[in-house]
Write a protein that holds these residues in place. Sequence first.
Motif: not given
Length: 116
Positions: A15-17, A113
């Motif tokens: 994911d983006n994190r 992102c």
Amino acid sequence: MSFDLAVWDGDRPLDNRQAGSTYDELYERYLESDDVAVPAAPRITAYVEALVARYPDDVDRSVVWASTPVIDEASGPVVYLLMSYDKAEEASEYAAELAREHGLVCFDPQGECLRP
């Protein structure tokens, strides 16, 4: 003003994190360090060569790059791309697509992102 992308060789984050954390680690280790420069990894070199084949990074001809030559922004498994803002939409789309074709990860550090 510029638009930035980071492209690296490695597993695609979930994911983006996770991508942001990976980006931060790579940036600190390979791009921010004042230690001896690490040569670009072969896959990054091949990616940059393909990228500048479409968008030349010659100082006199470049309309895309805010920093040239592009390969100078690569270290180890990562390259940091600085694009002129007025050409960023077209060039960043191509850069992300090309990264995917090369099996690399493309991350937008400003938007925090992953690029598809």
